[in-house]
Design an enzyme around this catalytic site. Structure first.
Site, PDB file in Angstrom:
ATOM      1  N   ASP A 200       0.773  -1.093   0.107  1.00  8.65           N
ATOM      2  CA  ASP A 200       0.007   0.135  -0.149  1.00  8.65           C
ATOM      3  C   ASP A 200       0.930   1.296   0.000  1.00  8.65           C
ATOM      4  OD1 ASP A 200      -2.776   0.857   0.347  1.00  8.65           O
ATOM      5  OD2 ASP A 200      -1.979   1.984   2.075  1.00  8.65           O
ATOM      6  N   GLU A 240      14.463 -14.193   1.504  1.00  7.50           N
ATOM      7  CA  GLU A 240      14.948 -15.136   2.418  1.00  7.50           C
ATOM      8  C   GLU A 240      13.902 -16.382   2.067  1.00  7.50           C
ATOM      9  OE1 GLU A 240      14.053 -13.623   6.101  1.00  7.50           O
ATOM     10  OE2 GLU A 240      15.272 -11.974   5.849  1.00  7.50           O
TER      11      GLU A 240
HETATM   12  C1  GLC Z   1      -4.400   2.902  -0.737  1.00 11.66           C
HETATM   13  C2  GLC Z   1      -5.374   2.116  -0.766  1.00 11.66           C
HETATM   14  C3  GLC Z   1      -6.661   2.995  -0.108  1.00 11.66           C
HETATM   15  C4  GLC Z   1      -6.125   3.516   1.018  1.00 11.66           C
HETATM   16  C5  GLC Z   1      -4.867   4.352   0.981  1.00 11.66           C
HETATM   17  C6  GLC Z   1      -4.658   4.531   2.578  1.00 11.66           C
HETATM   18  O1  GLC Z   1      -4.298   3.912  -1.667  1.00 11.66           O
HETATM   19  O2  GLC Z   1      -5.556   1.567  -1.988  1.00 11.66           O
HETATM   20  O3  GLC Z   1      -7.918   2.203  -0.298  1.00 11.66           O
HETATM   21  O4  GLC Z   1      -7.491   4.425   1.490  1.00 11.66           O
HETATM   22  O5  GLC Z   1      -4.148   3.611   0.685  1.00 11.66           O
HETATM   23  O6  GLC Z   1      -4.007   3.225   3.152  1.00 11.66           O
END
Ligand code: GLC
Length: 519
Positions: A200, A240
Site C-alpha cells: 500500500d 529469504e
Molecule cells: C491506498 C489504498 C486505499 C487507502 C489508502 C490508505 O491508496 O488503496 O484504499 O485508502 O492507501 O491506506
C-alpha cells in the site's frame, strides 16, 4: 533463468468486504472468499490479491491496521485464513495479501504507546514534530483525504503526521526498531505460505517532513529516497524464502520516470501498478504514449503491471460512459489489459462488466467517496436469491448494483455473449498462446490514430491486437499495419460473428477490440 510465476499470471483483486458474506452479517468475509475460490479458478486467474482483512477500526475499511498479524473477527480468524491459503493452492491459485507499511491505525498498540508520553520507547515509531508559532502545524502538507496532514495531540503537546485520515498515523521507517517490527510482520505471513504482497502507498513509505539543509520545504506528493531503501529491505525479506514470492507496489506517482525507478534496479519492487495507465482517457494515442513511454523507461528485465480498476477508482463501465458506451469500452479494455506484455491485475466484478453502484447520500460510508466501486458482487439474480443477490442473506453493507438481475454471475454463466464469457475466452487464449505469454515480444503499431494496435509474437506465433477507441467504425488494412492476412480469433463485440476465413482488412465497430492470428 526460469520465468517467475507472476510474469505469466492474471491477478484477481478480492475486496473481502464485498466479495461474499458467509455468515449473513451483510459484510463479506474470508469464509466467503473460500466459498468462491472456484469462480476465480474457473475464470482462469492465477492469483488473488486480498485487500486488508487485519483487525481494524475500519475508518479506512481495513487500510487502518490495528494488528498486522491477525484477522479481524468481522472477516474470520487465522484458521480461516489458513484454510483459504490451502484451498487456493489446491486449485492452483496463489495468494497475495495487502501490506500497509506507511501508516497504522491510531488504535494500534504501538501508537497507543507512542502517544502516551514523549519518553515512551515507541514514541519515535511515528513522526512527531513541534508546531509552528500560533498553534500552526509543522508544515502545510495536506492529507490525501483532505485537511492538514498533521494532528495535534494535546497529551504530549506535539503534532503527528498522517498522509491519510487522522486515525492513520504515519510510521517512521527511519526508526530501526519499527523497521524490524514491520519486516517481522512480512515473515509472519510468508511463514504461513503467502505468495507475496501488494504494498500500500509504497511511494510514501519513508516520507519525512524535514527537508535537506538549504531546502526550505518539500512537497508531500513526491516519492522519497528513504522509501527506496525500505523497499530494498522488503525485497531482501522476500528473498529469504523460496518460491518467487512477489512484491507489487501501489506506486501512485504520475511521472513514469519516477515510477520506473521502483522496478528497474532489480532489488526493490518486482512490479508497480501504473496509475498513469489506469487514469488514461479513452483515447488510442494517449494509451499508446503511456505504454510506449513505460516500455522505454522500464525495459526488460523490468516487468510491467497493468490495471484499469481497483477499489479506489470508478469502474470502467461508468468511468468511460460519457456517451453511453461504457459497457462496450469495458469489454474492449479487457482485451487491452489481457493482451499487453506484463501482468494484468483485475478487480473483482470487472469480469462481469459491473458499473458503479448508485449510493444514496444516506448510505455513504467511505471517507473518500469510493463506495460505488466497492459494491458487493451479485452472485445470483435477485429475483431468485432475494435482494442480497447471493452476496448475503442479510442487509448488504453497500447497495448492490442496479441491474444485478442481468449482471449477476448466475445470469452471465452459460451466456456466450456475456462479459464473463469474454473474460474466460481471453484468459484461456492468453494461457495457451506463447505470443501472449511472458516471452511474447511486443511492438506498438502505427496506423489509424483512433486505433490502438500492437503485435505480440513468440515461437512463430504472431497475434495482432487492435482496439477502435473512436465512435466511428474503422477498417484496418492488416498489411499496412505490418501484419498481412490473418484470421479473427476473438472480438469484444458480442454481435460480431467470428468467421474462420482469412481476412486482409479488419473492420472494427466503435469501441470494438479484436485479436487476429496472422497467417
Ligand atoms: C491506498 C489504498 C486505499 C487507502 C489508502 C490508505 O491508496 O488503496 O484504499 O485508502 O492507501 O491506506
Amino acid at each position: 533463468m526460469t520465468t517467475p510465476w507472476w510474469q505469466g499470471a492474471v491477478v484477481y483483486q478480492v475486496y473481502p468486504r464485498s466479495f461474499d458474506d458467509a455468515d449473513g452479517d451483510g459484510v463479506g468475509d474470508l469464509a466467503g472468499v473460500v466459498r468462491r475460490l472456484g469462480h476465480v479458478a474457473r475464470l482462469g486467474a492465477d492469483a488473488v490479491w486480498l485487500s486488508p482483512f487485519y483487525p481494524s477500526p475500519m475508518v479506512d475499511f481495513g487500510y487502518d491496521v490495528a494488528d498486522y498479524t491477525d484477522v479481524d473477527p468481522l472477516f474470520g480468524d487465522l484458521a480461516t485464513f489458513d484454510r483459504l491459503l490451502t484451498e487456493a493452492h489446491a486449485l492452483g491459485v496463489r495468494v497475495i495479501i495487502d501490506w500497509v507499511p506507511n501508516h497504522s491505525s491510531d488504535r494500534h498498540p504501538w501508537f497507543t504507546a507512542a502517544r502516551s508520553s514523549r519518553d515512551d520507547p515507541r514514541r519515535d515509531w511515528y513522526v512527531w514534530r513541534d508546531g509552528r508559532p500560533g498553534g500552526r502545524p509543522p508544515n502545510d502538507w495536506e492529507s490525501t483525504f483532505g485537511g492538514p496532514a498533521w494532528t495535534y495531540d494535546p497529551l504530549t503537546a506535539q503534532w503527528y503526521l498522517h498522509g491519510f485520515a487522522p486515525e492513520q498515523p504515519n510510521l517512521d521507517w527511519s526508526n530501526p526498531e519499527l523497521a524490524e517490527a514491520m519486516l517481522a510482520t512480512l515473515r509472519f505471513w510468508l511463514d504461513r505460505g503467502v505468495d507475496g504482497f501488494r504494498i500500500d502507498v509504497a511511494h510514501e513509505v519513508g516520507n519525512v517532513p524535514d527537508p535537506p539543509p538549504g531546502v526550505a520545504s518539500w512537497p508531500r506528493e513526491q516519492d522519497w529516497p528513504g522509501g527506496h531503501a525500505v523497499l530494498r529491505r522488503v525485497r531482501g525479506v522476500l528473498e529469504e524464502y523460496d518460491g518467487d514470492r512477489v512484491a507489487v507496489g501501489e506506486v501512485y506517482v504520475l511521472d513514469q520516470r519516477r515510477l520506473a525507478s521502483y522496478v528497474t534496479t532489480g532489488d526493490e519492487l518486482h512490479m508497480a501498478h501504473n496509475f498513469v495507465f489506469l487514469r488514461c482517457a479513452w483515447d488510442a494515442t494517449a494509451f499508446r504514449d503511456v505504454i510506449a513511454e513505460f516500455t522505454r523507461l522500464a525495459p526488460a528485465p523490468a516487468w510491467p503491471a497493468w490495471c484499469l480498476e481497483n477499489h479506489d477508482h470508478p469502474r470502467l463501465a461508468t468511468r468511460y460512459d460519457d456517451d453511453g458506451r461504457g459497457p462496450a469500452r469495458a469489454r474492449a479494455a479487457a482485451l487491452l489489459l489481457l493482451g499487453l506484455r506484463g501482468t494484468p491485475f483485475m478487480f473483482q466484478g470487472q469480469e462481469l462488466g459491473l458499473p458503479d453502484a448508485v449510493v444514496p447520500p444516506g448510505a455513504v460510508v467511505d471517507v473518500d467517496g469510493r463506495d460505488p466501486e466497492r459494491a458487493p458482487i451479485p452472485w445470483e439474480r435477485p429475483s431468485v436469491a432475494g435482494p442480497g443477490a447471493g452476496f448475503t442473506t442479510g442487509v448488504p453493507w453497500l447497495p448492490i448494483v442496479d441491474d444485478a438481475e442481468h449482471l449477476a454471475v448466475a445470469a452471465q454463466r452459460g451466456d456466450e455473449r456475456s462479459d464473463l464469457a469474454l473474460w474466460r475466452r481471453l484468459i484461456a487464449l492468453r494461457r495457451e498462446s506463447p505470443a501472449l505469454g511472458p516471452a511474447g515480444a511486443q511492438t506498438l503499431l502505427e496506423g489509424e490514430d483512433d486505433v490502438l494496435a500492437w503485435l505480440r509474437e513468440a515461437d512463430g506465433e504472431r497475434l495482432l491486437l487492435a482496439i477502435n477507441m473512436s465512435a466511428e467504425a474503422v477498417r484496418c488494412d492488416l498489411t499496412a499495419l505490418g501484419g498481412g492476412p490473418g484470421r479473427l480469433v476473438v472480438s469484444t463485440d458480442p454481435d460480431r460473428v467470428v468467421a474462420t476465413d482469412d481476412i486482409d482488412v479488419l473492420g472494427l465497430a466503435p469501441d470494438e477490440g479484436a485479436i487476429v492470428r496472422l497467417t
